[in-house]
Design an enzyme around this catalytic site. Structure first.
Site, PDB file in Angstrom:
ATOM      1  N   GLY A  18       0.800  -1.224   0.000  1.00  0.00           N
ATOM      2  CA  GLY A  18       0.000   0.000   0.000  1.00  0.00           C
ATOM      3  C   GLY A  18       0.834   1.275   0.000  1.00  0.00           C
ATOM      4  O   GLY A  18       2.072   1.254   0.015  1.00  0.00           O
ATOM      5  N   ASP A  19       0.097   2.373   0.003  1.00  0.00           N
ATOM      6  CA  ASP A  19       0.686   3.706  -0.119  1.00  0.00           C
ATOM      7  C   ASP A  19       1.515   4.099   1.112  1.00  0.00           C
ATOM      8  O   ASP A  19       2.625   4.635   0.991  1.00  0.00           O
ATOM      9  CB  ASP A  19      -0.489   4.691  -0.318  1.00  0.00           C
ATOM     10  CG  ASP A  19      -0.031   6.123  -0.387  1.00  0.00           C
ATOM     11  OD1 ASP A  19       0.671   6.447  -1.351  1.00  0.00           O
ATOM     12  OD2 ASP A  19      -0.362   6.905   0.518  1.00  0.00           O
ATOM     13  N   ALA A  21       3.005   2.194   3.351  1.00  0.00           N
ATOM     14  CA  ALA A  21       4.242   1.407   3.432  1.00  0.00           C
ATOM     15  C   ALA A  21       5.270   1.973   2.454  1.00  0.00           C
ATOM     16  O   ALA A  21       6.440   2.174   2.790  1.00  0.00           O
ATOM     17  CB  ALA A  21       3.941  -0.056   3.125  1.00  0.00           C
ATOM     18  N   VAL A  89      -6.460 -11.791   5.146  1.00  0.00           N
ATOM     19  CA  VAL A  89      -6.562 -11.383   6.554  1.00  0.00           C
ATOM     20  C   VAL A  89      -7.560 -12.183   7.379  1.00  0.00           C
ATOM     21  O   VAL A  89      -7.488 -12.183   8.604  1.00  0.00           O
ATOM     22  CB  VAL A  89      -6.917  -9.879   6.723  1.00  0.00           C
ATOM     23  CG1 VAL A  89      -5.736  -9.007   6.448  1.00  0.00           C
ATOM     24  CG2 VAL A  89      -8.113  -9.493   5.926  1.00  0.00           C
ATOM     25  N   ASP A 180      -0.268   8.595  15.973  1.00  0.00           N
ATOM     26  CA  ASP A 180      -0.734   9.925  15.575  1.00  0.00           C
ATOM     27  C   ASP A 180       0.536  10.576  15.054  1.00  0.00           C
ATOM     28  O   ASP A 180       1.383  10.996  15.851  1.00  0.00           O
ATOM     29  CB  ASP A 180      -1.293  10.698  16.776  1.00  0.00           C
ATOM     30  CG  ASP A 180      -1.850  12.045  16.346  1.00  0.00           C
ATOM     31  OD1 ASP A 180      -1.234  12.681  15.461  1.00  0.00           O
ATOM     32  OD2 ASP A 180      -2.885  12.473  16.880  1.00  0.00           O
ATOM     33  N   HIS A 181       0.699  10.627  13.741  1.00  0.00           N
ATOM     34  CA  HIS A 181       2.033  10.974  13.235  1.00  0.00           C
ATOM     35  C   HIS A 181       2.444  12.403  13.581  1.00  0.00           C
ATOM     36  O   HIS A 181       3.619  12.733  13.534  1.00  0.00           O
ATOM     37  CB  HIS A 181       2.170  10.656  11.743  1.00  0.00           C
ATOM     38  CG  HIS A 181       1.339  11.526  10.869  1.00  0.00           C
ATOM     39  ND1 HIS A 181       0.053  11.208  10.537  1.00  0.00           N
ATOM     40  CD2 HIS A 181       1.598  12.693  10.273  1.00  0.00           C
ATOM     41  CE1 HIS A 181      -0.439  12.164   9.780  1.00  0.00           C
ATOM     42  NE2 HIS A 181       0.479  13.079   9.596  1.00  0.00           N
ATOM     43  N   HIS A 243      -5.000  14.939  15.708  1.00  0.00           N
ATOM     44  CA  HIS A 243      -3.820  15.809  15.648  1.00  0.00           C
ATOM     45  C   HIS A 243      -3.982  17.133  16.409  1.00  0.00           C
ATOM     46  O   HIS A 243      -3.125  17.508  17.198  1.00  0.00           O
ATOM     47  CB  HIS A 243      -3.470  16.120  14.189  1.00  0.00           C
ATOM     48  CG  HIS A 243      -3.427  14.901  13.307  1.00  0.00           C
ATOM     49  ND1 HIS A 243      -2.817  13.734  13.700  1.00  0.00           N
ATOM     50  CD2 HIS A 243      -3.919  14.670  12.068  1.00  0.00           C
ATOM     51  CE1 HIS A 243      -2.941  12.840  12.721  1.00  0.00           C
ATOM     52  NE2 HIS A 243      -3.606  13.380  11.732  1.00  0.00           N
TER      53      HIS A 243
HETATM   54  P1  NAD Z   1      -3.690   1.410   0.679  1.00  0.00           P
HETATM   55  O1  NAD Z   1      -5.085   1.185   0.200  1.00  0.00           O
HETATM   56  O2  NAD Z   1      -2.719   2.085  -0.211  1.00  0.00           O
HETATM   57  O3  NAD Z   1      -3.055   0.010   1.105  1.00  0.00           O
HETATM   58  C1  NAD Z   1      -3.794  -1.005   1.738  1.00  0.00           C
HETATM   59  C2  NAD Z   1      -2.982  -2.291   1.788  1.00  0.00           C
HETATM   60  O4  NAD Z   1      -3.811  -3.309   2.371  1.00  0.00           O
HETATM   61  C3  NAD Z   1      -2.532  -2.841   0.439  1.00  0.00           C
HETATM   62  O5  NAD Z   1      -1.266  -3.437   0.618  1.00  0.00           O
HETATM   63  C4  NAD Z   1      -3.571  -3.937   0.152  1.00  0.00           C
HETATM   64  O6  NAD Z   1      -3.097  -4.965  -0.686  1.00  0.00           O
HETATM   65  C5  NAD Z   1      -3.812  -4.465   1.524  1.00  0.00           C
HETATM   66  N1  NAD Z   1      -5.112  -5.141   1.661  1.00  0.00           N
HETATM   67  C6  NAD Z   1      -6.336  -4.570   1.449  1.00  0.00           C
HETATM   68  N2  NAD Z   1      -7.290  -5.519   1.657  1.00  0.00           N
HETATM   69  C7  NAD Z   1      -6.669  -6.663   2.009  1.00  0.00           C
HETATM   70  C8  NAD Z   1      -7.117  -7.971   2.374  1.00  0.00           C
HETATM   71  N3  NAD Z   1      -8.414  -8.282   2.410  1.00  0.00           N
HETATM   72  N4  NAD Z   1      -6.181  -8.885   2.704  1.00  0.00           N
HETATM   73  C9  NAD Z   1      -4.877  -8.580   2.682  1.00  0.00           C
HETATM   74  N5  NAD Z   1      -4.391  -7.369   2.344  1.00  0.00           N
HETATM   75  C10 NAD Z   1      -5.266  -6.422   2.014  1.00  0.00           C
HETATM   76  O7  NAD Z   1      -3.836   2.182   2.085  1.00  0.00           O
HETATM   77  P2  NAD Z   1      -2.759   3.157   2.783  1.00  0.00           P
HETATM   78  O8  NAD Z   1      -2.923   4.529   2.236  1.00  0.00           O
HETATM   79  O9  NAD Z   1      -1.421   2.534   2.740  1.00  0.00           O
HETATM   80  O10 NAD Z   1      -3.308   3.228   4.285  1.00  0.00           O
HETATM   81  C11 NAD Z   1      -3.147   2.172   5.205  1.00  0.00           C
HETATM   82  C12 NAD Z   1      -3.578   2.646   6.587  1.00  0.00           C
HETATM   83  O11 NAD Z   1      -2.769   3.738   6.979  1.00  0.00           O
HETATM   84  C13 NAD Z   1      -5.025   3.153   6.680  1.00  0.00           C
HETATM   85  O12 NAD Z   1      -5.522   2.860   7.951  1.00  0.00           O
HETATM   86  C14 NAD Z   1      -4.867   4.657   6.530  1.00  0.00           C
HETATM   87  O13 NAD Z   1      -5.942   5.357   7.141  1.00  0.00           O
HETATM   88  C15 NAD Z   1      -3.585   4.859   7.289  1.00  0.00           C
HETATM   89  N6  NAD Z   1      -2.866   6.089   6.915  1.00  0.00           N
HETATM   90  C16 NAD Z   1      -2.345   6.239   5.658  1.00  0.00           C
HETATM   91  C17 NAD Z   1      -1.640   7.374   5.342  1.00  0.00           C
HETATM   92  C18 NAD Z   1      -1.006   7.562   3.980  1.00  0.00           C
HETATM   93  O14 NAD Z   1      -0.248   8.527   3.833  1.00  0.00           O
HETATM   94  N7  NAD Z   1      -1.237   6.698   3.014  1.00  0.00           N
HETATM   95  C19 NAD Z   1      -1.476   8.394   6.298  1.00  0.00           C
HETATM   96  C20 NAD Z   1      -2.024   8.214   7.568  1.00  0.00           C
HETATM   97  C21 NAD Z   1      -2.708   7.047   7.856  1.00  0.00           C
END
Ligand code: NAD
Length: 500
Positions: A18-19, A21, A89, A180-181, A243
């Site tokens: 995901g984004d 990571a 999951v 809470d970043h 925040h």
């Molecule tokens: P994303 O949608 O980009 O990534 C989600 C990940 O979960 C992907 O790797 C996807 O393959 C995996 N996934 C989804 N459904 C699945 C399933 N059923 N089984 C296994 N894997 C599954 O989301 P993101 O932007 O990386 O956000 C992840 C978390 O971090 C969320 O809770 C979001 O609120 C939080 N967050 C993200 C950011 C950001 O900058 N992207 C900032 C603050 C908080």
């Protein structure tokens, strides 16, 4: 920065394709590694739905890091610690395979059974994953087992309570690290140092000398591709509950008896307990909501929120919130804490302004205007620093003053950018320091405060849009301060002066 070396650990990232990571976690881990803060005894397992091999995953991690930095030494050695496993999951057999891989890596890298489970996935999966990692034996080790959980933690108090009960079945409160970043940001952490390491400020830090405090977090971006999520959240839940309220707690808390996790958290909780509750009858007196219409950002036309992708054309979701928080205790009685956050505002900036009371009698004056009050401005982002606004005598003119700014800019001193919040927070979680993560009591109290406002707003259709993209928000946000005799300090006049 002297980050301490972390103990051996296996880091399991759920949602590794995901984004979050990609943009934050991999680059942050790499920076820790390059600085020698990450023990050589570490391994990372990435999981997600995609059927990737270790090599595909390593290539993905490599590209994510290359996108974030040009310093790429030891990159191959670093990514050799990364492993991937496709994962479902809700399926126990998936977790059993994960456990087999985890146990194997534990032996290979002598990880001493220490495991950090990082949930970088949509919140609806948090509870399920926490259940499974325990039920399927992933936490049966002799080392630590910690859960790092992303925001949002629930969408109101009942849903947060439900999630909390569920994760507490598998993890103790002390092993739960709610991110809470903002709490990882250098200057947010500096609030405590400014207050408690300076004889100058703490004696003035109360209702005798401070007239009001303003916390603004503004963005120029609109909702971008996050319409689906944002429609359910809005600025109140996305920014204020976590925040902004966390920054208020750090500004308002009593000095802790020591800087330990428990002591700091306990002081922050007391602030939340002292917040004057809002009732549905008086929401409008304390809070203002807004939604951007079309307008201009940096000379370019932009569309209104209701025209964005995945947004209801009649949307009642707020993209702007301004509020007045009163902390009814001895220190703060009578001092408003104004908070403000919004999308499509003129600049991207997070700043705190502490406005001191006017001196009792003006012996000096500024031409054509009253003597300016002293301000302490804490620049959280993008600049990092502190500015103190004072009045000094104008040369040769014995009753006239000039405003002067004493500035400290973090970047100019260090000659480098400060560490990313995620880098610090990962380092903290690996070392077991939960100070900069939110305790359940803080989460519960902040939801309780915010729920009244959001319930009231949900019931009433607002006259949106009510501010133009590129403006500082609806007029009512200015009136909120005007009726108390204050005004929002224009962000443009508060810039930190970088002096080398
Ligand atoms: P994303 O949608 O980009 O990534 C989600 C990940 O979960 C992907 O790797 C996807 O393959 C995996 N996934 C989804 N459904 C699945 C399933 N059923 N089984 C296994 N894997 C599954 O989301 P993101 O932007 O990386 O956000 C992840 C978390 O971090 C969320 O809770 C979001 O609120 C939080 N967050 C993200 C950011 C950001 O900058 N992207 C900032 C603050 C908080």
């Amino acid at each position: 920065m002297n980050q301490q070396e972390t103990p051996a650990a296996l880091i399991l990232i759920f949602g590794a394709t995901g984004d979050l990571a990609k943009r934050k976690l991999f680059p942050s881990l790499y920076r820790l590694y390059r600085k020698g803060s990450l023990s050589d005894q570490f391994a990372v397992i990435g999981t997600a739905r995609r059927d990737w091999t270790n090599d595909t995953f390593r290539q993905h991690v490599k590209e994510a890091i290359a996108d974030s930095t040009k310093q790429l030494e030891q990159l191959d050695a670093f990514i050799s610690h990364f492993y991937y496993q496709a994962h479902d999951v809700s399926d126990s057999s998936s977790y059993r395979s994960l456990k087999a891989l985890a146990d194997r890596l534990d032996d290979t890298y002598s990880l001493q059974g220490n495991r950090l489970f990082y949930l970088a996935m949509a919140p609806e999966f948090f509870g399920t994953i926490a259940d499974h990692v325990k039920a399927d034996g992933l936490t049966d080790t002799n080392g630590y087992n910690r859960l790092v959980i992303e925001k949002p933690f629930g969408h109101d108090l009942p849903s947060a309570e439900k999630l909390n009960q569920q994760i507490r079945q598998s993890f103790e409160e002390r092993d739960i690290y709610r991110i809470d970043h903002y709490l990882g940001k250098e200057m947010v952490q500096n609030i405590e140092a400014i207050r408690f390491a300076n004889a100058l400020f703490e004696p003035l830090w109360n209702n005798r000398y401070i007239s009001n405090i303003q916390v603004t977090s503004s963005e120029t971006l609109g909702v971008e591709e996050r319409g689906r999520y944002y429609e359910k959240s809005g600025a109140l839940k996305d920014m204020v509950q976590n925040h902004l309220m966390q920054m208020v707690a750090l500004l308002a808390m009593e000095p802790p008896i020591k800087l330990s996790t428990d002591e700091i958290r306990s002081e922050k909780v007391k602030v939340f307990r002292a917040l004057r509750p809002i009732t549905k009858e008086n929401v409008d007196q304390y809070f203002v909501r807004g939604q951007y219409g079309s307008g201009e950002i940096e000379g370019e036309p932009v569309k209104g929120y209701r025209q964005e992708v995945n947004v209801d054309p009649q949307s009642n979701t707020e993209t702007f919130v301004a509020g007045k928080l009163m902390i009814d205790n001895f220190r703060w009685a009578g001092v408003p804490f104004y908070i403000r956050t919004g999308k499509r505002m003129p600049s991207k900036s997070t700043k705190i302004v502490i406005q001191f009371k006017d001196i009792p009698m003006n012996l000096y004056y500024q031409p054509d205007q009253p003597l300016a009050p002293n301000l302490l401005v804490i620049h959280i982002q993008p600049e990092e620093g502190i500015t103190l606004h004072l009045n000094a005598k104008r040369a040769g003119q014995h009753l006239l003053t000039n405003p002067v700014k004493l500035s400290y800019a973090n970047n100019s001193v260090d000659g480098m950018n400060t560490p990313e919040a995620y880098e610090k927070l990962l380092n903290d979680a690996l070392r077991g320091d939960a100070t900069n993560f939110t305790h359940w009591d803080e989460v519960a109290l902040s939801w309780r405060f915010v729920d009244v406002i959001s319930d009231y707003w949900e019931m009433k259709q607002a006259a949106f849009p009510n501010y133009e993209a590129g403006s500082t928000g609806p007029k009512a946000a200015d009136e909120l301060l005007e009726k108390d005799g204050f005004f929002w300090w224009p962000l443009s006049t508060l810039e930190v002066d970088v002096c080398n």
